[in-house]
Design a protein around this motif. Structure first.
Motif, mmCIF file in Angstrom:
data_model
loop_
_atom_site.group_PDB
_atom_site.id
_atom_site.type_symbol
_atom_site.label_atom_id
_atom_site.label_comp_id
_atom_site.label_asym_id
_atom_site.label_seq_id
_atom_site.Cartn_x
_atom_site.Cartn_y
_atom_site.Cartn_z
ATOM 1 N N VAL A 1 0.839 -1.196 0.000
ATOM 2 C CA VAL A 1 0.000 0.000 0.000
ATOM 3 C C VAL A 1 0.874 1.245 0.000
ATOM 4 O O VAL A 1 1.810 1.349 0.792
ATOM 5 C CB VAL A 1 -0.911 0.027 1.253
ATOM 6 N N ASP A 2 0.548 2.186 -0.886
ATOM 7 C CA ASP A 2 1.169 3.515 -0.865
ATOM 8 C C ASP A 2 0.035 4.528 -0.943
ATOM 9 O O ASP A 2 -0.511 4.794 -2.016
ATOM 10 C CB ASP A 2 2.135 3.682 -2.041
ATOM 11 N N LEU A 3 -0.336 5.080 0.218
ATOM 12 C CA LEU A 3 -1.450 6.027 0.262
ATOM 13 C C LEU A 3 -1.098 7.351 -0.407
ATOM 14 O O LEU A 3 -1.976 8.008 -0.958
ATOM 15 C CB LEU A 3 -1.884 6.273 1.708
ATOM 16 N N ASP A 4 0.183 7.754 -0.362
ATOM 17 C CA ASP A 4 0.581 9.008 -1.013
ATOM 18 C C ASP A 4 0.373 8.938 -2.521
ATOM 19 O O ASP A 4 -0.100 9.895 -3.133
ATOM 20 C CB ASP A 4 2.040 9.347 -0.709
ATOM 21 N N LYS A 5 0.699 7.808 -3.130
ATOM 22 C CA LYS A 5 0.516 7.631 -4.578
ATOM 23 C C LYS A 5 -0.861 7.054 -4.910
ATOM 24 O O LYS A 5 -1.209 6.922 -6.073
ATOM 25 C CB LYS A 5 1.604 6.722 -5.143
ATOM 26 N N ARG A 6 -1.620 6.654 -3.876
ATOM 27 C CA ARG A 6 -2.957 6.071 -4.028
ATOM 28 C C ARG A 6 -2.934 4.800 -4.869
ATOM 29 O O ARG A 6 -3.782 4.594 -5.741
ATOM 30 C CB ARG A 6 -3.948 7.082 -4.600
ATOM 31 N N ILE A 7 -1.950 3.917 -4.592
ATOM 32 C CA ILE A 7 -1.843 2.655 -5.316
ATOM 33 C C ILE A 7 -1.663 1.496 -4.344
ATOM 34 O O ILE A 7 -1.235 1.677 -3.207
ATOM 35 C CB ILE A 7 -0.684 2.665 -6.345
ATOM 36 N N TYR A 8 -1.992 0.302 -4.844
ATOM 37 C CA TYR A 8 -1.786 -0.925 -4.077
ATOM 38 C C TYR A 8 -1.631 -2.091 -5.037
ATOM 39 O O TYR A 8 -1.951 -1.994 -6.228
ATOM 40 C CB TYR A 8 -2.947 -1.183 -3.113
ATOM 41 N N PRO B 1 -9.139 8.237 7.655
ATOM 42 C CA PRO B 1 -8.456 7.741 8.855
ATOM 43 C C PRO B 1 -9.027 6.410 9.368
ATOM 44 O O PRO B 1 -8.326 5.656 10.026
ATOM 45 C CB PRO B 1 -8.690 8.846 9.883
ATOM 46 N N ASP B 2 -10.280 6.099 9.029
ATOM 47 C CA ASP B 2 -10.921 4.890 9.542
ATOM 48 C C ASP B 2 -10.996 3.733 8.555
ATOM 49 O O ASP B 2 -11.225 2.595 8.968
ATOM 50 C CB ASP B 2 -12.347 5.205 10.003
ATOM 51 N N GLU B 3 -10.827 4.006 7.257
ATOM 52 C CA GLU B 3 -11.065 2.948 6.269
ATOM 53 C C GLU B 3 -10.218 3.162 5.021
ATOM 54 O O GLU B 3 -9.980 4.295 4.609
ATOM 55 C CB GLU B 3 -12.546 2.941 5.887
ATOM 56 N N ILE B 4 -9.797 2.047 4.428
ATOM 57 C CA ILE B 4 -9.212 2.074 3.083
ATOM 58 C C ILE B 4 -10.160 1.280 2.199
ATOM 59 O O ILE B 4 -10.435 0.105 2.460
ATOM 60 C CB ILE B 4 -7.808 1.460 3.035
ATOM 61 N N LEU B 5 -10.690 1.921 1.183
ATOM 62 C CA LEU B 5 -11.547 1.257 0.206
ATOM 63 C C LEU B 5 -10.692 1.061 -1.040
ATOM 64 O O LEU B 5 -10.487 1.983 -1.823
ATOM 65 C CB LEU B 5 -12.786 2.100 -0.092
ATOM 66 N N PHE B 6 -10.126 -0.123 -1.160
ATOM 67 C CA PHE B 6 -9.211 -0.403 -2.262
ATOM 68 C C PHE B 6 -9.950 -0.448 -3.590
ATOM 69 O O PHE B 6 -9.489 0.079 -4.594
ATOM 70 C CB PHE B 6 -8.474 -1.722 -2.025
ATOM 71 N N SER B 7 -11.087 -1.103 -3.600
ATOM 72 C CA SER B 7 -11.834 -1.278 -4.839
ATOM 73 C C SER B 7 -13.322 -1.150 -4.560
ATOM 74 O O SER B 7 -13.814 -1.640 -3.541
ATOM 75 C CB SER B 7 -11.533 -2.672 -5.412
ATOM 76 N N ASP B 8 -14.024 -0.475 -5.458
ATOM 77 C CA ASP B 8 -15.474 -0.346 -5.369
ATOM 78 C C ASP B 8 -15.991 -0.179 -6.792
ATOM 79 O O ASP B 8 -16.182 0.931 -7.266
ATOM 80 C CB ASP B 8 -15.865 0.835 -4.491
ATOM 81 N N LYS B 9 -16.153 -1.299 -7.480
ATOM 82 C CA LYS B 9 -16.535 -1.270 -8.895
ATOM 83 C C LYS B 9 -17.933 -1.852 -9.065
ATOM 84 O O LYS B 9 -18.249 -2.896 -8.515
ATOM 85 C CB LYS B 9 -15.537 -2.075 -9.726
ATOM 86 N N LYS B 10 -18.734 -1.141 -9.831
ATOM 87 C CA LYS B 10 -20.097 -1.585 -10.113
ATOM 88 C C LYS B 10 -20.365 -1.439 -11.610
ATOM 89 O O LYS B 10 -20.020 -0.427 -12.208
ATOM 90 C CB LYS B 10 -21.098 -0.754 -9.330
ATOM 91 N N LYS B 11 -20.978 -2.462 -12.183
ATOM 92 C CA LYS B 11 -21.381 -2.414 -13.588
ATOM 93 C C LYS B 11 -22.642 -3.263 -13.709
ATOM 94 O O LYS B 11 -22.576 -4.492 -13.670
ATOM 95 C CB LYS B 11 -20.260 -2.955 -14.483
ATOM 96 N N GLY B 12 -23.769 -2.585 -13.810
ATOM 97 C CA GLY B 12 -25.040 -3.309 -13.868
ATOM 98 C C GLY B 12 -25.260 -4.093 -12.582
ATOM 99 O O GLY B 12 -25.195 -3.534 -11.495
ATOM 100 N N SER C 1 -5.216 1.367 -8.590
ATOM 101 C CA SER C 1 -5.474 2.625 -7.890
ATOM 102 C C SER C 1 -6.368 2.369 -6.687
ATOM 103 O O SER C 1 -7.312 1.572 -6.758
ATOM 104 C CB SER C 1 -6.171 3.621 -8.810
ATOM 105 N N ILE C 2 -6.084 3.050 -5.586
ATOM 106 C CA ILE C 2 -6.943 2.976 -4.407
ATOM 107 C C ILE C 2 -8.164 3.851 -4.654
ATOM 108 O O ILE C 2 -8.037 5.012 -5.043
ATOM 109 C CB ILE C 2 -6.179 3.439 -3.154
ATOM 110 N N PHE C 3 -9.350 3.303 -4.431
ATOM 111 C CA PHE C 3 -10.581 4.031 -4.696
ATOM 112 C C PHE C 3 -10.718 5.231 -3.761
ATOM 113 O O PHE C 3 -10.956 6.348 -4.203
ATOM 114 C CB PHE C 3 -11.782 3.091 -4.557
ATOM 115 N N SER C 4 -10.551 5.019 -2.442
ATOM 116 C CA SER C 4 -10.616 6.111 -1.470
ATOM 117 C C SER C 4 -10.045 5.630 -0.143
ATOM 118 O O SER C 4 -9.941 4.435 0.103
ATOM 119 C CB SER C 4 -12.052 6.608 -1.273
#
Length: 124
Positions: A41-48, A64-75, A58-61
């Motif tokens: 994890v590199d939060l400064d570059k927003r990658i994992y 301080p309380d949560e890392i949301l690495f992926s949040d993908k929706k399609k249909g 890319s880190i989605f968001s």
């Protein structure tokens, strides 16, 4: 206890040691998984990346309380991967549609912070 002047304080908060706290690995063990998985994890570059780091994502968001690495929706298909930074609990969920059938999986477990492992060098 010695007081830091303004210059000392600025030097302390900009030191490489403190900046590195946004770069770390997570060793995540699923509740039912036989072995842990490593996440760089590199939060400064927003990658994992996960495991052998074949793909850097890319880190989605994050907050301080949560890392949301992926949040993908399609249909009707989706996947997400999140880690609660307060207790280390993670959740991975995905659902996909293939050949007219839905497939769904969910994994939960705990992640522990580990020293940062550099990302692999890329040719370009």
């Amino acid at each position: 206890m010695k007081r830091l002047g303004l210059i000392g304080f600025i030097a302390a908060i900009s030191s490489p040691g403190l900046a590195a706290t946004n770069q770390f690995d997570l060793e995540c063990q699923g509740d039912t998984a036989p072995k842990p998985n490593r996440v760089r994890v590199d939060l400064d570059k927003r990658i994992y990346c996960m495991g052998e780091c074949s793909f850097i994502e890319s880190i989605f968001s994050f907050s301080p309380d949560e890392i949301l690495f992926s949040d993908k929706k399609k249909g009707l298909e989706f996947n997400y991967f999140r880690v609660d930074r307060r207790n280390g609990r993670f959740a991975i969920r995905y659902q996909s549609l293939a050949a007219g059938k839905f497939y769904s999986q969910a994994f939960e477990g705990t992640c522990l912070p580990k020293p940062f492992t550099e990302f692999p060098q890329r040719a370009f």
